[in-house]
Scaffold this motif. Sequence first.
Motif, PDB file in Angstrom:
ATOM      1  N   GLN A 205      47.706 -94.507 -13.235  1.00 13.74           N
ATOM      2  CA  GLN A 205      47.714 -95.805 -14.114  1.00 13.74           C
ATOM      3  C   GLN A 205      48.379 -95.586 -15.424  1.00 13.74           C
ATOM      4  N   LEU A 206      48.558 -94.618 -16.083  1.00  9.68           N
ATOM      5  CA  LEU A 206      49.376 -94.553 -17.192  1.00  9.68           C
ATOM      6  C   LEU A 206      50.841 -94.602 -16.789  1.00  9.68           C
TER       7      LEU A 206
ATOM      8  N   THR B 299      53.015-101.718 -15.850  1.00 10.78           N
ATOM      9  CA  THR B 299      52.051-102.603 -16.799  1.00 10.78           C
ATOM     10  C   THR B 299      51.690-101.797 -17.744  1.00 10.78           C
ATOM     11  N   VAL B 300      50.888-100.464 -17.642  1.00  9.47           N
ATOM     12  CA  VAL B 300      50.323 -99.912 -18.553  1.00  9.47           C
ATOM     13  C   VAL B 300      51.527 -99.126 -19.417  1.00  9.47           C
TER      14      VAL B 300
ATOM     15  N   TYR C 288      39.071 -97.130 -18.330  1.00  5.10           N
ATOM     16  CA  TYR C 288      39.590 -97.791 -19.495  1.00  5.10           C
ATOM     17  C   TYR C 288      39.255 -97.100 -21.005  1.00  5.10           C
TER      18      TYR C 288
ATOM     19  N   LEU D  35      42.194 -94.302 -20.636  1.00  2.00           N
ATOM     20  CA  LEU D  35      43.631 -95.164 -21.010  1.00  2.00           C
ATOM     21  C   LEU D  35      43.689 -95.291 -22.451  1.00  2.00           C
TER      22      LEU D  35
ATOM     23  N   LEU E 277      46.554 -93.726 -25.026  1.00  2.00           N
ATOM     24  CA  LEU E 277      47.558 -94.507 -25.611  1.00  2.00           C
ATOM     25  C   LEU E 277      47.395 -94.728 -26.997  1.00  2.00           C
TER      26      LEU E 277
ATOM     27  N   TYR F 273      49.085-105.461 -28.654  1.00  2.00           N
ATOM     28  CA  TYR F 273      48.807-104.550 -27.510  1.00  2.00           C
ATOM     29  C   TYR F 273      47.952-103.398 -28.283  1.00  2.00           C
TER      30      TYR F 273
ATOM     31  N   TRP G 213      46.417-103.367 -11.954  1.00  2.00           N
ATOM     32  CA  TRP G 213      47.574-103.492 -13.007  1.00  2.00           C
ATOM     33  C   TRP G 213      48.538-104.399 -12.447  1.00  2.00           C
TER      34      TRP G 213
END
Length: 203
Positions: free
Chosen positions: A18-19, A23-24, A133, A136, A140, A150, A198
């Motif tokens: 995902q990272l 999108t991420v 999440y 993430l 982030l 963001y 995503w």
Amino acid sequence: MGIIERLHEIGRPLVAEQLAHPTVAGIARGDLDERAFRYWLEQDHLYLLDYARAFSRLAWQAPDGHLADLVGIAHSTLTEELELHRSLSGEFGADLTTRDKGPACEAYTSWILDAAADYRDGLAAVYPCMWGYNQLGIELARTRPEEPRYRRWVDTYADPGFTELTEKYGRMLEEADPDPERAERFFLEGMRHEVAFWDTPYT
């Protein structure tokens, strides 16, 4: 190794996936195309409504010791988490009245509501969204995007209160004593849905 430690172990590669997702990665840099985030907001709004329904379905089956926590998470989803979406929607021009689910949202919500028909399976199925999440957000937050909208999204999921809620849910899942193989299967499928969610038409 306990069930939660095992789920985290097999889930980390999917957090990394995902990272690395465009999108991420765009959120992390702060330069994600606004159309992509607008689409994500609209889809995640629809997802969270069914996510709350999944928690409500689990609460109906829950032992007394878990009932208040599950009802509380459903309420928190409908108030605090969706409030973030409402506050961001105007800034991105998102239409939170849409009922049009994209393929990833439709697949995920259908699956998670079906999984919630069984208490232990459902507990494992909904865990990837909370834990993923939170992971993430924590990752982030190390660099925090300069773009304030963001950054606000990142701060929500990195918040210590959300971490505490995620850990509390993990303990509840352990207390339910699910079959380890079934829990792994439902958790991994949920994590794969998280990765697919995503995808947007704008990345």
